[in-house]
Design a protein around this motif. Structure first.
Motif, PDB file in Angstrom:
ATOM      1  N   ASN A  85      13.730  15.925  -4.516  1.00 42.81           N
ATOM      2  CA  ASN A  85      14.915  16.773  -4.392  1.00 42.81           C
ATOM      3  C   ASN A  85      14.795  17.766  -3.248  1.00 42.81           C
ATOM      4  O   ASN A  85      15.797  18.347  -2.831  1.00 42.81           O
ATOM      5  N   PHE A  86      13.605  17.980  -2.736  1.00 38.72           N
ATOM      6  CA  PHE A  86      13.408  18.873  -1.600  1.00 38.72           C
ATOM      7  C   PHE A  86      13.162  18.107  -0.303  1.00 38.72           C
ATOM      8  O   PHE A  86      12.702  18.669   0.681  1.00 38.72           O
ATOM      9  N   GLY A  87      13.474  16.803  -0.304  1.00 35.32           N
ATOM     10  CA  GLY A  87      13.317  15.996   0.894  1.00 35.32           C
ATOM     11  C   GLY A  87      11.981  15.287   0.945  1.00 35.32           C
ATOM     12  O   GLY A  87      10.971  15.789   0.458  1.00 35.32           O
ATOM     13  N   GLY A  88      11.981  14.093   1.540  1.00 32.39           N
ATOM     14  CA  GLY A  88      10.760  13.309   1.643  1.00 32.39           C
ATOM     15  C   GLY A  88      10.499  12.478   0.406  1.00 32.39           C
ATOM     16  O   GLY A  88      11.248  12.519  -0.576  1.00 32.39           O
ATOM     17  N   LEU A  89       9.437  11.692   0.446  1.00 33.54           N
ATOM     18  CA  LEU A  89       9.094  10.829  -0.672  1.00 33.54           C
ATOM     19  C   LEU A  89       8.737  11.641  -1.912  1.00 33.54           C
ATOM     20  O   LEU A  89       8.172  12.729  -1.818  1.00 33.54           O
ATOM     21  N   ALA A  90       9.036  11.074  -3.069  1.00 33.30           N
ATOM     22  CA  ALA A  90       8.722  11.726  -4.336  1.00 33.30           C
ATOM     23  C   ALA A  90       7.364  11.281  -4.878  1.00 33.30           C
ATOM     24  O   ALA A  90       7.043  11.557  -6.030  1.00 33.30           O
ATOM     25  N   TRP A  91       6.576  10.600  -4.045  1.00 26.72           N
ATOM     26  CA  TRP A  91       5.265  10.112  -4.455  1.00 26.72           C
ATOM     27  C   TRP A  91       4.210  10.611  -3.478  1.00 26.72           C
ATOM     28  O   TRP A  91       4.406  10.560  -2.267  1.00 26.72           O
ATOM     29  N   THR A  92       3.095  11.083  -4.011  1.00 25.28           N
ATOM     30  CA  THR A  92       1.961  11.501  -3.182  1.00 25.28           C
ATOM     31  C   THR A  92       0.722  10.717  -3.617  1.00 25.28           C
ATOM     32  O   THR A  92       0.410  10.642  -4.811  1.00 25.28           O
ATOM     33  N   ARG A  93       0.040  10.141  -2.629  1.00 23.65           N
ATOM     34  CA  ARG A  93      -1.153   9.343  -2.918  1.00 23.65           C
ATOM     35  C   ARG A  93      -2.356  10.261  -3.130  1.00 23.65           C
ATOM     36  O   ARG A  93      -2.597  11.194  -2.351  1.00 23.65           O
ATOM     37  N   ASP A  94      -3.084   9.989  -4.211  1.00 24.97           N
ATOM     38  CA  ASP A  94      -4.334  10.694  -4.489  1.00 24.97           C
ATOM     39  C   ASP A  94      -5.478   9.806  -4.007  1.00 24.97           C
ATOM     40  O   ASP A  94      -5.743   8.748  -4.592  1.00 24.97           O
ATOM     41  N   GLU A  95      -6.115  10.209  -2.924  1.00 20.92           N
ATOM     42  CA  GLU A  95      -7.125   9.350  -2.299  1.00 20.92           C
ATOM     43  C   GLU A  95      -8.304   9.084  -3.226  1.00 20.92           C
ATOM     44  O   GLU A  95      -8.897   7.994  -3.213  1.00 20.92           O
ATOM     45  N   ALA A  96      -8.658  10.043  -4.055  1.00 18.52           N
ATOM     46  CA  ALA A  96      -9.845   9.883  -4.904  1.00 18.52           C
ATOM     47  C   ALA A  96      -9.681   8.760  -5.921  1.00 18.52           C
ATOM     48  O   ALA A  96     -10.645   8.037  -6.228  1.00 18.52           O
ATOM     49  N   THR A  97      -8.466   8.615  -6.480  1.00 21.78           N
ATOM     50  CA  THR A  97      -8.260   7.603  -7.519  1.00 21.78           C
ATOM     51  C   THR A  97      -7.412   6.425  -7.047  1.00 21.78           C
ATOM     52  O   THR A  97      -7.250   5.457  -7.794  1.00 21.78           O
ATOM     53  N   GLY A  98      -6.841   6.513  -5.848  1.00 16.56           N
ATOM     54  CA  GLY A  98      -6.118   5.384  -5.276  1.00 16.56           C
ATOM     55  C   GLY A  98      -4.731   5.156  -5.826  1.00 16.56           C
ATOM     56  O   GLY A  98      -4.089   4.155  -5.502  1.00 16.56           O
ATOM     57  N   GLN A  99      -4.235   6.059  -6.669  1.00 15.42           N
ATOM     58  CA  GLN A  99      -2.877   5.929  -7.204  1.00 15.42           C
ATOM     59  C   GLN A  99      -1.984   7.034  -6.659  1.00 15.42           C
ATOM     60  O   GLN A  99      -2.446   8.036  -6.093  1.00 15.42           O
ATOM     61  N   TYR A 100      -0.667   6.833  -6.848  1.00 16.05           N
ATOM     62  CA  TYR A 100       0.332   7.832  -6.486  1.00 16.05           C
ATOM     63  C   TYR A 100       0.756   8.598  -7.738  1.00 16.05           C
ATOM     64  O   TYR A 100       0.854   8.018  -8.823  1.00 16.05           O
ATOM     65  N   TYR A 101       1.008   9.898  -7.581  1.00 17.04           N
ATOM     66  CA  TYR A 101       1.644  10.650  -8.672  1.00 17.04           C
ATOM     67  C   TYR A 101       3.065  11.013  -8.244  1.00 17.04           C
ATOM     68  O   TYR A 101       3.360  11.214  -7.072  1.00 17.04           O
ATOM     69  N   GLY A 145       0.792  -1.222   0.000  1.00 18.90           N
ATOM     70  CA  GLY A 145       0.000   0.000   0.000  1.00 18.90           C
ATOM     71  C   GLY A 145       0.826   1.275   0.000  1.00 18.90           C
ATOM     72  O   GLY A 145       0.273   2.369  -0.103  1.00 18.90           O
ATOM     73  N   GLY A 146       2.146   1.127   0.115  1.00 18.55           N
ATOM     74  CA  GLY A 146       3.032   2.288   0.139  1.00 18.55           C
ATOM     75  C   GLY A 146       3.360   2.792  -1.251  1.00 18.55           C
ATOM     76  O   GLY A 146       2.771   2.358  -2.251  1.00 18.55           O
ATOM     77  N   PRO A 147       4.330   3.718  -1.353  1.00 15.37           N
ATOM     78  CA  PRO A 147       4.688   4.302  -2.651  1.00 15.37           C
ATOM     79  C   PRO A 147       5.252   3.257  -3.604  1.00 15.37           C
ATOM     80  O   PRO A 147       5.770   2.218  -3.162  1.00 15.37           O
ATOM     81  N   PRO A 148       5.197   3.520  -4.910  1.00 17.06           N
ATOM     82  CA  PRO A 148       5.617   2.538  -5.912  1.00 17.06           C
ATOM     83  C   PRO A 148       7.098   2.161  -5.855  1.00 17.06           C
ATOM     84  O   PRO A 148       7.472   1.062  -6.267  1.00 17.06           O
ATOM     85  N   ASN A 149       7.956   3.069  -5.426  1.00 15.43           N
ATOM     86  CA  ASN A 149       9.386   2.756  -5.309  1.00 15.43           C
ATOM     87  C   ASN A 149      10.021   3.693  -4.284  1.00 15.43           C
ATOM     88  O   ASN A 149       9.312   4.418  -3.571  1.00 15.43           O
ATOM     89  N   ASN A 150      11.343   3.683  -4.207  1.00 13.86           N
ATOM     90  CA  ASN A 150      12.046   4.430  -3.151  1.00 13.86           C
ATOM     91  C   ASN A 150      12.529   5.812  -3.583  1.00 13.86           C
ATOM     92  O   ASN A 150      13.380   6.405  -2.908  1.00 13.86           O
ATOM     93  N   TRP A 151      12.013   6.336  -4.671  1.00 13.73           N
ATOM     94  CA  TRP A 151      12.522   7.612  -5.162  1.00 13.73           C
ATOM     95  C   TRP A 151      12.226   8.737  -4.168  1.00 13.73           C
ATOM     96  O   TRP A 151      11.153   8.811  -3.579  1.00 13.73           O
ATOM     97  N   ILE A 152      13.228   9.615  -4.010  1.00  8.80           N
ATOM     98  CA  ILE A 152      13.183  10.720  -3.038  1.00  8.80           C
ATOM     99  C   ILE A 152      13.014  12.040  -3.779  1.00  8.80           C
ATOM    100  O   ILE A 152      13.586  12.249  -4.852  1.00  8.80           O
TER     101      ILE A 152
END
Length: 530
Positions: free
Chosen positions: A145-161, A136-143
């Motif tokens: 450039n400003f810190g933190g995960l490079a993926w954000t979950r969109d609750e409405a569609t259930g995917q990460y951008y 259920g976590g992010p698709p991969n380990n990409w970070i």
């Protein structure tokens, strides 16, 4: 071509529009302010101004989150103001280069609003969406450039951008031909308005690994470094297919004549030079940031210059950068005395130099109080913010340094009363005078603008020396990176005239067997008979 095309002979001056000149009293610079100061740029002797983003934007990253690629944010003015700027710049024989930000848009761009509306939306594939990992976590380990995960979950569609930078800056999918054509249309929009080229933001990020594999850990990452350095970005950037993307941009520019395509690329030399593309079909100038990253020592600088010159593909034109809106200013990095050495280095090496506004005044580090911090990176990762290199230009000794009638959006330097254009322009010993003399010397001497380059083989401790030549003219540059005097032998059988020194009062002095360098002194010498 090296002798005629403007971007090979000329120098580029970066303007950060928020900080150059405010004309409407809101404490933030604007396009009319740039137009108002064009006479200064012409007087200084630069050939082109590169303007950082002024597009409509929520300003999560101060314009690098674009909500409309074909407009002007009201904070900076109007399209009419831009058209006037271009016309007035061209009237002064100044070229205009725009900052193009194609890797990511703003979260508020209509394209992304459509893309996130549903998985079936026609623009869904304009951005990079992935299903969650099995846990259920992010698709991969990409970070980011400003810190933190490079993926954000969109609750409405259930995917990460995916967002290589802030979550407010979703990455566009450049594998989609529709995205490419839309961005090409944006380039044409500005070309039709007369711009002379583009600096393309984070150009090496445009294509990602098709399989979205994890990035490997970076064993060389040290404590205190930005979080992005925890991993080696081998899958999230610098993919071979990006050269085709850049070549497509070049094809858009081609019908418009001598337009320049500059790519922002933070990569080692061996990877950087590949961005010229096969047969020079990609970027005209892949930005060379080696002087931002190399230890400020004569041997280290000589080694990186030699390596870069050797790595250039046949016909590839070099370029050099000392500072920009993302890195501490040169005087903050090397000190005020060595900032003068840096000026000579930048403006006498072979290739196109890019100056950053305010460096010609010797701006150093400006401390930003906690309650005045603006940069989102500083808020995310304290100690890595970029506000100190974005402080307002200082024009005179009046309140707010002639930048604005209101309190500037960032503080001025503590010495603004004395470190400003008005105070330094007529001072023969000022760093501003040094920059102006160097810029005009480049125009006078083909050897310095389009001439050949040769390292001087005889090495003296703390000294970096090289020659530039064109036709019968030979110029030798001798730079003392140390805090002690140095005696530098000169070739036998020739006499030399000092054209320029970092130290006032030495111009036109004749030399024969050796050059006596004071601490932190640089000399530009003309061979007798040239």
């Amino acid at each position: 071509m090296a002798e005629t095309v403007w971007w090979k002979r000329g120098t580029v001056y970066q303007v950060y529009p928020r900080s150059f000149q405010d004309t409407n009293g809101d404490g933030v610079g604007d396009l009319k302010g740039i137009t108002q100061r064009l006479d200064y740029l012409a007087w200084l002797g630069v050939d082109a101004l590169w303007i950082s983003p002024f597009y409509p934007s929520p300003m999560a990253d101060f314009g690098y989150d674009v909500a409309d690629y074909c407009g002007v944010d009201p904070l900076f003015g109007t399209l009419a103001d831009f058209d006037e700027l271009v016309a007035e710049a061209h009237r002064r024989r100044l070229k205009v280069i725009l900052d193009f930000v194609p890797n990511h848009s703003s979260i508020a761009h209509p394209w992304f609003e459509e893309s996130r509306a549903s998985r079936e939306n026609p623009k869904r594939d304009w951005y990079i969406w992935r299903d969650p990992a099995p846990d259920g976590g992010p698709p991969n380990n990409w970070i980011s450039n400003f810190g933190g995960l490079a993926w954000t979950r969109d609750e409405a569609t259930g995917q990460y951008y995916y967002h290589a930078f802030l979550r407010e800056q979703p990455d566009l999918n450049w594998r989609n031909p529709a995205v490419r054509e839309a961005m090409h249309e944006a380039l044409r929009f500005w070309l039709e308005r007369g711009v002379d080229g583009f600096r393309v933001d984070v150009i090496w990020h445009l294509i990602k690994d098709e399989g979205f594999r994890d990035n490997p850990e970076n064993p060389a990452c040290l404590p205190g470094e930005p979080e992005i350095n925890r991993f080696v970005q081998v899958h999230s950037a610098d993919q071979p297919e990006v050269l085709d993307v850049i070549a497509g941009m070049r094809r858009v520019l081609a019908p418009y004549g001598e337009r320049v395509l500059i790519g922002e690329i933070y990569l080692p030399i061996d990877r950087l030079v590949t961005y010229y593309g096969p047969d020079l079909s990609a970027a005209d100038l892949p930005f060379n940031f080696q002087l931002l990253q190399t230890p400020w020592q004569a041997d280290a600088i000589a080694a990186v210059v030699e390596a870069y010159e050797a790595a250039l593909p046949p016909g590839g034109w070099p370029n050099w950068v000392l500072g920009n809106h993302d890195r501490p200013r040169i005087a903050a990095r090397v000190g005020e005395a060595q900032a003068r050495i840096a000026a000579i280095l930048l403006l006498t090496l072979r290739g196109t130099p890019t100056l950053y506004y305010g460096d010609e005044l010797g701006f150093g580090h400006v401390a930003i109080p906690a309650d005045r911090v603006q940069d989102p990176w500083e808020h995310n990762e304290p100690g890595h913010g970029r506000d100190p290199e974005r402080t307002p230009m200082q024009w005179d000794g009046s309140p707010n340094a002639g930048f604005s009638e209101a309190e500037p959006w960032l503080p001025l330097s503590p010495d603004a009363v004395s470190r400003n254009v008005e105070a330094l322009c007529d001072d023969p010993g000022s760093i501003l005078t040094l920059y102006r003399h160097l810029l005009h010397l480049r125009r006078e001497q083909d050897a310095l603008s389009v001439g050949s380059f040769r390292l001087v083989e005889d090495r003296i401790e703390d000294v970096f020396a090289y020659e530039r030549a064109a036709g019968e003219v030979t110029i030798r540059v001798v730079l003392n990176f140390g805090a002690e005097e140095r005696a530098v032998p000169l070739p036998e059988g020739r006499r030399w005239t000092i054209l320029l020194s970092t130290h006032a009062g030495r111009a036109r002095t004749k030399l024969s067997r050796q050059a006596e360098l004071a601490a932190n002194e640089g000399l530009v010498l003309l061979a007798e008979g040239s």
